[in-house]
Write an enzyme that holds these catalytic residues in place. Structure first.
Site, short mmCIF file in Angstrom:
data_model
loop_
_atom_site.label_atom_id
_atom_site.label_comp_id
_atom_site.label_asym_id
_atom_site.label_seq_id
_atom_site.Cartn_x
_atom_site.Cartn_y
_atom_site.Cartn_z
N ASP A 97 -9.05 -11.13 1.43
CA ASP A 97 -8.98 -12.69 0.77
C ASP A 97 -9.04 -13.44 2.02
O ASP A 97 -8.36 -13.72 2.87
CB ASP A 97 -7.66 -12.65 0.20
N ARG A 156 0.87 -1.27 -0.01
CA ARG A 156 -0.04 0.06 -0.04
C ARG A 156 0.96 1.24 0.13
O ARG A 156 0.67 2.15 -0.64
CB ARG A 156 -0.97 -0.16 1.42
N ASP A 208 -1.11 -14.46 -3.76
CA ASP A 208 -1.50 -15.32 -4.67
C ASP A 208 -2.59 -15.04 -5.42
O ASP A 208 -2.96 -13.95 -5.26
CB ASP A 208 -1.48 -16.79 -4.12
N HIS A 232 -4.66 -6.40 -2.69
CA HIS A 232 -5.80 -6.90 -1.68
C HIS A 232 -5.60 -8.34 -1.26
O HIS A 232 -6.41 -8.57 -0.41
CB HIS A 232 -7.21 -6.66 -2.49
N SER A 233 -4.87 -9.22 -1.91
CA SER A 233 -4.58 -10.53 -1.59
C SER A 233 -4.06 -10.74 -0.12
O SER A 233 -4.32 -11.76 0.61
CB SER A 233 -3.64 -11.36 -2.50
N HIS A 293 0.54 4.09 -2.85
CA HIS A 293 0.12 5.37 -2.59
C HIS A 293 1.32 6.36 -2.91
O HIS A 293 1.28 7.60 -3.21
CB HIS A 293 -0.04 5.30 -1.00
#
Length: 312
Positions: A229, A58, A237, A187-188, A62
């Site tokens: 996730d 992140r 993954d 996001h995983s 950003h």
């Protein structure tokens, strides 16, 4: 590894202006231990806290999507002078202390040599590998920016339409495949507070069992957070793409990637092949790391990643 290396060289022809002055092994003579110092700092922290992969992914996103990968996000606000850290989208960015520790050790070994921008890139790369993601090489040679202004920050939120997200990524030289790769890959291992996905809880198409579980979690006070996730929350993954195909995407943008005609084919491809996802994720991370970089004599090499060298 051979496939990922091939993808890197393929990418060299995609963004020649940036990579012309960035190169692998940039610190080979000036600071031979640079990459190993960063790797050791990240590994020591990862042993205590596996969530740092999400934090560093992140952080790099950003930073790079505002003024390019120039470590402008790292600058602390001061009385009378705000910085990118002050803005709403960056309020929950964390992991700065990892960059600080790497910088402290690098300054002791090689003063004023390794940029904060390169530390962010290397630390993120190392954390991805520790979380089971691909191992990939990144070119270095970035320099640190001289501006950090909250007015420059325009980052996508969790409900952004796919079409708008495609345009935002395109403005940074990233294509639709890159977008699906970076959003899903990031996001995983990410989390989200309940306040960020209330719209999904009201969506009748959402998987019923997941919806019930999330509603139960979100009844608790203080805006709880959940893993994006639900299958492999600490591993970089392709599992999240399979979840999206089953209407189990938690954020609106994640689920919409599986519904939009522009992106659902990519989601399906990644859901079916972790090998393909790993290759594309490595490629997209290298590509993102070259967005509007400063090289040569531009910018500076900060002594402290939180402060410009002139003390401003």
């Amino acid at each position: 590894m051979r496939a990922i290396t091939a993808l890197f060289f393929l990418f060299c022809f995609v963004a020649p202006s940036a990579l012309a002055q960035l190169r692998q092994g940039f610190y080979g003579r000036s600071c031979p231990r640079a990459e190993s110092i960063v790797a050791n700092v990240v590994a020591n922290r990862f042993r205590r806290d596996r969530t740092i992969t999400a934090a560093l992914l992140r952080m790099q996103f950003h930073d790079c999507f505002v003024r390019g990968c120039d470590a402008s996000l790292l600058i602390d606000p001061r009385p009378g002078r705000q910085s990118e850290k002050n803005t709403g989208p960056n309020a929950s960015v964390r992991g700065y202390e990892i960059i600080d520790e790497a910088k402290r050790q690098l300054e002791a070994a090689c003063p004023r040599t390794v940029s904060c921008a390169d530390i962010v890139t290397l630390a993120t790369r190392d954390s991805v590998a520790l979380a089971g993601g691909p191992r990939y090489s990144v070119p270095t040679g970035r320099r640190d920016g001289l501006r950090s202004n909250p007015g420059d920050v325009n980052l996508p939120g969790p409900t952004i339409p796919v079409s708008a997200s495609i345009q935002l990524f395109a403005a940074q030289g990233m294509n639709t495949n890159d977008m699906v790769t970076l959003i899903g890959g990031g996001h995983s291992v990410g989390v989200a507070h309940c306040s960020l996905f209330q719209d999904r809880l009201a969506d009748p198409a959402m998987d019923r069992s997941l919806n019930a579980r999330l509603r139960n979690t979100c009844r608790a006070p203080n805006d709880p957070s959940v893993f994006l996730d639900q299958r492999t929350p600490f591993t970089v993954d392709n599992a999240i793409y399979g979840e999206i195909r089953r209407q189990r995407g938690i954020l609106r943008i994640d689920q919409n990637l599986g519904l939009s005609g522009s992106t659902r084919g990519i989601v399906s491809s990644f859901a079916s092949s972790n090998t393909l996802f790993r290759q594309r994720f490595a490629q997209a991370m290298v590509k993102m790391g070259t967005i509007r970089v400063l090289t040569g004599r531009s910018g500076e090499i900060r002594r402290n990643c939180r402060v410009f060298n002139n003390g401003r």
